[in-house]
Design a protein around this motif. Structure first.
Motif, short mmCIF file in Angstrom:
data_model
loop_
_atom_site.label_atom_id
_atom_site.label_comp_id
_atom_site.label_asym_id
_atom_site.label_seq_id
_atom_site.Cartn_x
_atom_site.Cartn_y
_atom_site.Cartn_z
N LYS A 197 0.83 -1.21 0.00
CA LYS A 197 0.00 0.00 0.00
C LYS A 197 0.87 1.26 0.00
N GLY A 198 0.31 2.31 -0.56
CA GLY A 198 1.01 3.59 -0.63
C GLY A 198 0.66 4.27 -1.94
N VAL A 199 1.17 5.49 -2.11
CA VAL A 199 0.90 6.24 -3.33
C VAL A 199 2.09 6.08 -4.28
N VAL A 239 -6.83 6.72 -6.19
CA VAL A 239 -8.18 6.15 -6.15
C VAL A 239 -8.56 5.62 -7.53
N GLU A 240 -8.16 6.34 -8.58
CA GLU A 240 -8.42 5.85 -9.94
C GLU A 240 -7.71 4.51 -10.16
N GLU A 241 -6.50 4.41 -9.65
CA GLU A 241 -5.74 3.15 -9.76
C GLU A 241 -6.47 2.03 -9.02
N LEU A 242 -6.94 2.35 -7.82
CA LEU A 242 -7.68 1.37 -7.01
C LEU A 242 -8.93 0.90 -7.75
N ARG A 243 -9.66 1.85 -8.33
CA ARG A 243 -10.89 1.50 -9.06
C ARG A 243 -10.59 0.66 -10.30
N PHE A 244 -9.43 0.94 -10.90
CA PHE A 244 -9.03 0.15 -12.07
C PHE A 244 -8.66 -1.28 -11.68
N LEU A 245 -7.94 -1.41 -10.57
CA LEU A 245 -7.50 -2.74 -10.14
C LEU A 245 -8.64 -3.55 -9.53
N PHE A 246 -9.53 -2.83 -8.84
CA PHE A 246 -10.64 -3.52 -8.15
C PHE A 246 -11.96 -2.85 -8.49
N PRO A 247 -12.44 -3.08 -9.72
CA PRO A 247 -13.66 -2.37 -10.15
C PRO A 247 -14.89 -2.68 -9.30
N GLU A 248 -14.87 -3.83 -8.63
CA GLU A 248 -16.05 -4.20 -7.84
C GLU A 248 -16.02 -3.60 -6.43
N MET A 249 -14.89 -3.08 -6.02
CA MET A 249 -14.73 -2.66 -4.63
C MET A 249 -15.42 -1.34 -4.37
N ARG A 250 -16.08 -1.21 -3.21
CA ARG A 250 -16.69 0.04 -2.83
C ARG A 250 -15.61 0.96 -2.28
N VAL A 251 -15.58 2.18 -2.78
CA VAL A 251 -14.55 3.13 -2.34
C VAL A 251 -15.04 3.86 -1.10
N VAL A 281 -11.08 2.36 3.13
CA VAL A 281 -10.33 1.62 2.09
C VAL A 281 -9.23 2.51 1.50
N VAL A 282 -9.58 3.76 1.20
CA VAL A 282 -8.61 4.66 0.58
C VAL A 282 -7.47 4.99 1.54
N GLU A 283 -7.82 5.11 2.83
CA GLU A 283 -6.78 5.38 3.83
C GLU A 283 -5.74 4.25 3.82
N GLU A 284 -6.24 3.01 3.77
CA GLU A 284 -5.33 1.87 3.75
C GLU A 284 -4.56 1.82 2.43
N TRP A 285 -5.30 2.03 1.33
CA TRP A 285 -4.69 1.95 0.00
C TRP A 285 -3.55 2.96 -0.15
N CYS A 286 -3.75 4.16 0.40
CA CYS A 286 -2.73 5.22 0.26
C CYS A 286 -1.67 5.12 1.36
N GLY A 287 -1.70 4.06 2.12
CA GLY A 287 -0.67 3.84 3.13
C GLY A 287 -0.71 4.87 4.25
N GLY A 288 -1.93 5.32 4.60
CA GLY A 288 -2.09 6.24 5.72
C GLY A 288 -1.44 7.59 5.51
N PRO A 339 -8.38 10.33 7.76
CA PRO A 339 -9.68 10.03 7.14
C PRO A 339 -10.46 11.31 6.84
N LYS A 340 -10.33 12.31 7.71
CA LYS A 340 -11.07 13.55 7.50
C LYS A 340 -10.61 14.25 6.22
N ALA A 341 -9.29 14.33 6.05
CA ALA A 341 -8.74 14.95 4.84
C ALA A 341 -9.15 14.15 3.61
N LEU A 342 -9.14 12.82 3.75
CA LEU A 342 -9.52 11.97 2.60
C LEU A 342 -10.96 12.20 2.19
#
Ligand SMILES: [Zn+2]
Length: 300
Positions: free
Chosen positions: A212-214, A250-262, A266-273, A277-280
């Motif tokens: 995970k990370g950007v 997030v676009e990358e996440l949606r591309f890799l996991f089109p079925e996943m709810r954003v 999820v985004v906090e974990e995906w971007c490696g914290g 969450p508030k900023a996200l």
């Protein structure tokens, strides 16, 4: 004029992410490097054709089918004649012998001349099927300046790097104007283009197994925080605003996991914290619609 642009193939986009986020096998890495190199070569050729001033239509990357046979054209230029280019990004010292290309170590390379021939034949069949009469001229372009071919054949339709200027001059001085017939053909070919997004060569992957990370958009290293609103790539020093980097991830996440709810979680974990969450939540609302579902909020 560019009539059809070239886009990175889905398989390359996918492998680019996976290569950074998990350990690919040597075979997978080889396949990725092969695809990426070919694409880079095509982009190098695009950088030349985009500058053409003559009245012609440039169609990049066509995947077509006729009589059950599929064929891919790297670049097609429509003028009085149709110019077909097969672009090869071969590198290093190679040699030509008995109609074949070999690497310096003697490995047979994909025969670009045969590929071009097949392309031309099938394109002519397709034109005939749709009632078009055009003559064609095909050429193999060796785009890499670090490619050298020993025993290079003189009478084959090949453009070597030192001849690229000459080729562009020729294409730039094509006389005459296009008419409706040319445009009709260009529109037909674009409508027949097959978008092939089968990733059959890519194995299954799960969210849990990816790092995970950007990722840096240039070199795919993991970016780091540099101040409040900026991320920086430790490898190539590229800087990007946190907002833009998160939305890109997030676009990358949606591309890799089109079925996943954003969700923000999820985004906090995906971007490696990298963000709270508030900023996200604020960043996600910049582009997506927040949808409430029971106690949860997700973004679409
Ligand atoms: Zn970088």
């Amino acid at each position: 004029m560019i009539f059809k642009s070239r886009f990175e193939r889905g398989e390359i986009t996918l492998l680019k992410s996976l290569n950074a986020r998990m350990d690919l096998t040597d075979e997978e890495k080889k396949n990725f490097m092969f695809l990426k190199k070919g694409f880079d070569g095509e982009l190098m050729f695009d950088a030349l054709t985009v500058k053409l001033q003559s009245d012609c239509l440039v169609l990049n990357d066509l995947l077509l089918e006729v009589g059950g046979g599929r064929f891919q054209i790297d670049t097609l230029i429509i003028h009085e004649k149709l110019y077909i280019f097969e672009v090869k990004n071969y590198e290093g010292n190679c040699y030509f012998e008995s109609g074949n290309f070999y690497s310096s170590s003697g490995v047979v390379l994909k025969n670009a001349l045969n590929q071009l021939n097949r392309c031309e034949t099938l394109l002519r069949q397709l034109l005939q099927k749709h009632g078009f009469k055009f003559s064609t001229e095909g050429q193999v372009v060796f785009i890499n300046p670090e490619f050298f071919l020993y025993q290079a054949p003189r009478h084959e339709p090949i453009v070597y790097t030192p001849q690229l200027n000459q080729l562009m001059k020729k294409l730039n001085s094509l006389p005459g104007k296009l008419n409706g017939k040319h445009l009709k053909l260009a529109e037909l070919l674009v409508s027949l283009h097959i978008t092939e997004d089968s990733y059959s060569r890519v194995r299954h992957y799960g969210f849990g197994q990816l790092r995970k990370g950007v990722l840096c958009p240039v070199c795919q290293s993991f970016m780091e925080r540099s101040g409040l609103k900026i991320l920086v790539c430790p490898s190539c020093r590229l800087e990007e605003s946190v907002d833009a980097a998160v939305l890109r991830s997030v676009e990358e996440l949606r591309f890799l996991f089109p079925e996943m709810r954003v969700t923000t979680r999820v985004v906090e974990e995906w971007c490696g914290g990298i963000c709270s969450p508030k900023a996200l939540g604020r960043i996600l609302r910049l582009r997506y619609k927040a949808i409430s579902y029971r106690r949860w909020v997700y973004f679409e």
